[in-house]
Motif scaffolding. Structure first.
Motif, short mmCIF file in Angstrom:
data_model
loop_
_atom_site.label_atom_id
_atom_site.label_comp_id
_atom_site.label_asym_id
_atom_site.label_seq_id
_atom_site.Cartn_x
_atom_site.Cartn_y
_atom_site.Cartn_z
N GLN A 362 1.18 -1.19 0.31
CA GLN A 362 0.05 -0.25 -0.11
C GLN A 362 0.55 0.86 0.30
O GLN A 362 0.42 2.15 -0.40
N LEU A 363 1.79 1.83 0.75
CA LEU A 363 2.78 2.76 0.52
C LEU A 363 3.34 2.68 -0.26
O LEU A 363 3.54 3.70 -0.85
N LEU A 364 3.96 2.17 -0.93
CA LEU A 364 4.28 1.53 -1.95
C LEU A 364 3.88 2.33 -3.35
O LEU A 364 3.74 3.43 -4.43
N LYS A 365 1.99 1.80 -3.17
CA LYS A 365 1.35 2.38 -4.17
C LYS A 365 1.42 3.69 -3.74
O LYS A 365 0.22 4.64 -5.18
N LEU A 366 0.82 4.49 -2.76
CA LEU A 366 1.23 5.74 -2.31
C LEU A 366 2.21 6.31 -2.98
O LEU A 366 2.25 7.51 -3.46
N ALA A 367 3.30 6.04 -2.67
CA ALA A 367 5.11 6.46 -2.67
C ALA A 367 4.71 6.66 -4.46
O ALA A 367 4.70 7.98 -4.70
N ASN A 371 4.63 10.46 -6.76
CA ASN A 371 6.21 9.93 -7.84
C ASN A 371 5.88 10.85 -8.68
O ASN A 371 6.19 11.41 -9.41
N GLN A 372 4.41 10.16 -9.78
CA GLN A 372 4.07 10.44 -10.69
C GLN A 372 3.95 11.96 -10.60
O GLN A 372 4.00 12.92 -12.00
N GLU A 373 3.38 12.52 -9.60
CA GLU A 373 3.00 14.44 -9.73
C GLU A 373 4.80 14.78 -9.56
O GLU A 373 4.22 15.73 -9.06
N ASP A 374 5.94 14.14 -9.22
CA ASP A 374 6.95 14.94 -8.91
C ASP A 374 7.05 15.15 -7.25
O ASP A 374 8.13 16.17 -7.32
N ARG A 391 -3.39 3.58 9.07
CA ARG A 391 -3.24 5.13 8.69
C ARG A 391 -1.64 5.05 8.24
O ARG A 391 -0.92 5.64 8.89
N VAL A 392 -2.16 5.85 7.28
CA VAL A 392 -0.61 6.39 6.71
C VAL A 392 -0.24 8.00 6.52
O VAL A 392 -1.55 8.80 6.30
N VAL A 393 0.65 8.79 6.77
CA VAL A 393 0.65 9.77 7.04
C VAL A 393 1.45 10.58 6.53
O VAL A 393 3.00 10.01 6.78
N ILE A 394 1.12 11.76 5.81
CA ILE A 394 2.92 12.36 4.96
C ILE A 394 2.70 13.30 4.52
O ILE A 394 1.47 14.08 4.78
N ILE A 395 4.00 14.19 5.14
CA ILE A 395 4.72 15.45 5.07
C ILE A 395 4.99 15.50 3.23
O ILE A 395 6.15 14.93 3.74
N THR A 396 4.77 16.39 2.20
CA THR A 396 5.25 16.70 1.28
C THR A 396 6.54 17.55 1.65
O THR A 396 5.58 18.37 2.05
N HIS A 397 7.34 17.81 0.90
CA HIS A 397 7.69 18.95 0.46
C HIS A 397 7.01 19.70 -0.54
O HIS A 397 5.74 19.50 -0.92
N GLN A 398 7.44 20.74 -1.37
CA GLN A 398 6.85 22.01 -1.45
C GLN A 398 6.04 21.56 -3.51
O GLN A 398 6.33 20.61 -3.91
N LEU A 399 4.56 22.35 -2.49
CA LEU A 399 3.31 21.26 -4.19
C LEU A 399 2.50 22.43 -4.70
O LEU A 399 2.53 23.11 -3.97
N GLN A 401 -0.92 23.76 -6.64
CA GLN A 401 -2.54 23.63 -6.34
C GLN A 401 -2.40 22.42 -7.09
O GLN A 401 -3.73 21.81 -7.40
N THR A 402 -2.24 22.70 -8.14
CA THR A 402 -1.97 21.90 -9.86
C THR A 402 -1.90 20.08 -9.45
O THR A 402 -2.89 19.23 -9.55
N GLN A 403 -0.50 19.63 -8.52
CA GLN A 403 -0.36 19.16 -8.72
C GLN A 403 -1.05 17.96 -7.08
O GLN A 403 -1.15 16.83 -6.89
N LEU A 404 -1.37 19.46 -6.01
CA LEU A 404 -2.86 18.53 -4.96
C LEU A 404 -3.86 18.36 -5.90
O LEU A 404 -4.37 17.38 -4.89
N GLN A 405 -4.33 18.95 -6.21
CA GLN A 405 -5.29 18.17 -6.98
C GLN A 405 -5.19 17.01 -7.99
O GLN A 405 -6.83 16.26 -7.35
N HIS A 406 -4.61 16.59 -8.67
CA HIS A 406 -4.43 15.57 -9.62
C HIS A 406 -4.05 14.87 -8.21
O HIS A 406 -4.58 13.55 -8.40
#
Lengths: 428, 428
Positions: A362-367, A371-374, A391-399, A401-406
């Motif tokens: 599952q984590l792989l699928k999330l990753a 990753n597809q959205e860079d 429950r998986v919690v992720i804090i991303t580096h900058q993204l 609004q378009t990336q967020l939507q995708h």
């Protein structure tokens, strides 16, 4: 010679005005250079008038606004009734009658400010409203005067006391949203319908006004994204804590290369950030600028005396200008064409809380989705599964609004995943 | 038409002035309603002039101040040389020549402010100095304008960046005073002779000016008690932490029933106090007042652009008033007769760190000393003895200066006891 003022409304804040005028009489006289006299007070009806007189209030209470608007001795009208009508009509008529107006009415200013400011200008009178944003914090006049030489690049504000009180209970004591709301209602901080406070609408009104003062842009209320605190769970709060953050409802205004972005949304603040320590009903406005760098203005966002202090400061300024013969200056003269940011320029770190079945891969699928959205991860936390649900919690580096939507769409497409929450994260 | 200004000095801060005037030209024009032009810059000698020209600075550098003072086109003189002389003479002559003056010179203002303000008044010109207190924090003008309706009861300030940087290292990383000083010197925050910063002298200058603006009292520098951070040990810091406090060098001004008390001294701040989170070289001024209640103004206390931002805000205000024809107003008009507090009205909780031989009855003896003076304990901590020497730490409830003096004398009289340190403790 004394300057005569009239109050529209005699609620909690309004009654603080004569209190301050009396208590600080001598200091106010040095600053205003005239005595200030409350000549008339508008109340709703005879019943209210009788009640106030019986309670020992020694003012000339009137029930018809015409008695104020047609009284040529009254120079300043102080509107403290709140809501849109009849406040809007009364202010309009007062300005048209050549009277200066002080108000604390943020809803009105945020929605009909441009119209009222134009009427004030047309009639060469002042319309001041320091108390409309963050009550006792002198942020508007400070932006006008002290940051006149500076260029603001970002404003972050904890500007709704009710939701901040609730978030403080949720963060410091682990309370649920429901318990925090019940307490806020019990203490009189929240109304029975708390929508304006908890959904970020009140804060969004204030962001509209701050956009004008800090960036010179007349952003419309419906251009301000707002997302409230209803969906924040004790789990979100606990994860934030463990990763070094505090969640608060934060209003933000930021200038990107394509324009301004204004929003109100729950935000993860690093614990060392000055806003992270703003607790209870206190408010603060944090300003990033090319000159000062970072500065913060902290104080009570509401309450009788704090709000009345800002109102009387406005009154003093008007009286002073009357004496100097320089009345008529707009409260805020900074003005640029409005330009809003493109979604791809609106960037932030983000928090995702995702529920998945507790199974391999599952984590792989999330990753892969991120990753597809860079988008890369800054922090990842997978909690011990309960009832075969993880429950998986992720804090991303900058993204952006378009990336967020995708990413949100792709998570939604996967039947396995449930996106529990996603919040903005303020980078260090 | 543009307004011509001259800079006295072209060090770090001064060079920030033309930077801001250019960078924020349009916004400044909206606010000032005139262009502002740096017409002349005074430098020390031809060598400095040549060096600055060679470095690409395109200004009319002069080495004789008369070229500025006798130039009737120059309306505003901006003094950024620092120290007392020749700054004092140049400012005096500029005011006498009918020029408006902006300065960031806190030493000068704290010691000779009254004299210079009188000269400015006599000649109907402006003397503004927002940058003199806490650099980029717009505290002086905010006190004048926004707190005009309020009555301030206490001001607490973390207003010396160097000592605050050192205290932050000592608190957060457990460094010794010596290590913290070495680091501050290495980073250029502290001078080779750090006296002014670490002994609270710089902060005391700022408290003198804040007393005038917040309380209307022209307190003299030698009426400000100041005690520095040299004697603070890692043990003091650790005990403070364990009892829920952070130690900082805090300037305080408080109005007691008999008058004002102004001092700078290491202070235990409860961890939840807004000032406790002011770290590194950042400054903050915390204000208690009957109207707003509590408010805090946070930002950089020094640095090129922050200080220049305050300087240019002053320049803009002068230009604006020139255009309005209302120039000559004192920066601060709030004035009351100076009245200083009696020692018995100066009250605070206190921290005592006392070394005693590790033997029976010592705590009892200490308790008797405090009891004789009617002072009760809030917190007591006796640490495990080392080499037969114990350390007792006491935090008291409120005591006044007379009681404090007696207790210190009595502890000194007991040969067994060594009073290691005593500091102020801010109550919750």
């Amino acid at each position: 010679m004394s300057v005569k003022i009239a109050l529209l409304g005699f609620g909690t804040v309004a009654s603080g005005v004569p209190f301050l005028l009396k208590e600080n009489k001598e200091k106010i006289l040095q600053s205003a250079q005239s005595e200030i006299e409350v000549a008339k007070v508008l109340v709703k009806d005879d019943a209210e008038k009788d009640r106030l007189l019986a309670a020992g209030n020694d003012f000339d209470f009137v029930t018809n606004v015409d008695e104020i608007l047609e009284d040529s001795d009254i120079a300043i009208v102080v509107e403290l009734m709140g809501r849109i009508e009849p406040a809007k009509t009364f202010i309009t008529r007062a300005l048209q009658a050549g009277k200066h107006v002080v108000t604390a009415n943020k809803d009105l200013l945020a929605v009909h400010g441009a119209e009222l400011i134009a009427i004030a200008k047309e009639h060469g009178v002042a319309l001041y409203y320091e108390a409309a944003v963050a009550g006792g914090i002198p942020i508007l006049r400070t932006l006008v005067n002290s940051l006149a030489a500076d260029k603001v690049t970002r404003v972050l504000g904890v500007v709704n006391g009710t939701s901040n009180f609730m978030m403080t209970k949720m963060v410091e004591e682990g309370w649920s949203y429901e318990d925090a709301l019940a307490k806020a209602q019990e203490l009189g901080y929240a109304e029975s319908d708390p929508t304006n406070d908890v959904d970020g609408i009140d804060a969004a009104y204030k962001m509209v006004i701050l956009s004008q003062f800090a960036f010179g842009m007349d952003v419309q209320f419906d251009q301000v994204g707002h997302k409230g605190i209803r969906k924040i769970t004790p789990q979100d709060v606990a994860v934030a804590q463990s990763l070094g953050y505090v969640i608060k409802l934060v209003g933000s205004i930021e200038e990107t290369p394509s324009g301004l972005v204004v929003e109100v949304t729950p935000t993860f603040l690093p614990k060392a950030h000055p806003l992270a320590g703003v607790n209870g009903v206190m408010n603060a406005v944090y300003v990033e600028s090319i000159g000062i760098g970072e500065s913060m203005y902290y104080g009570p966002g509401a309450g009788q005396k704090p709000t009345a202090t800002s109102v009387v400061a406005d009154i003093i300024r008007i009286v002073r200008r009357l004496n100097e013969g320089t009345i008529g200056k707009s409260f805020n003269e900074y003005s640029r064409p409005v330009q809003l940011a493109k979604p791809e320029d609106v960037k932030s770190d983000y928090y995702f809380s995702i529920q998945t079945p507790d199974m391999k891969g599952q984590l792989l699928k999330l990753a892969q989705i991120f990753n597809q959205e860079d988008v890369s991860f800054k922090q990842v936390l997978q909690e011990g599964a309960k009832d075969s649900v993880a429950r998986v919690v992720i804090i991303t580096h900058q993204l952006n609004q378009t990336q967020l939507q995708h990413i949100i769409e792709k998570i939604d497409e996967e039947a396995d995943f449930t996106l529990l929450n996603t919040f903005k994260v303020l980078g260090e």
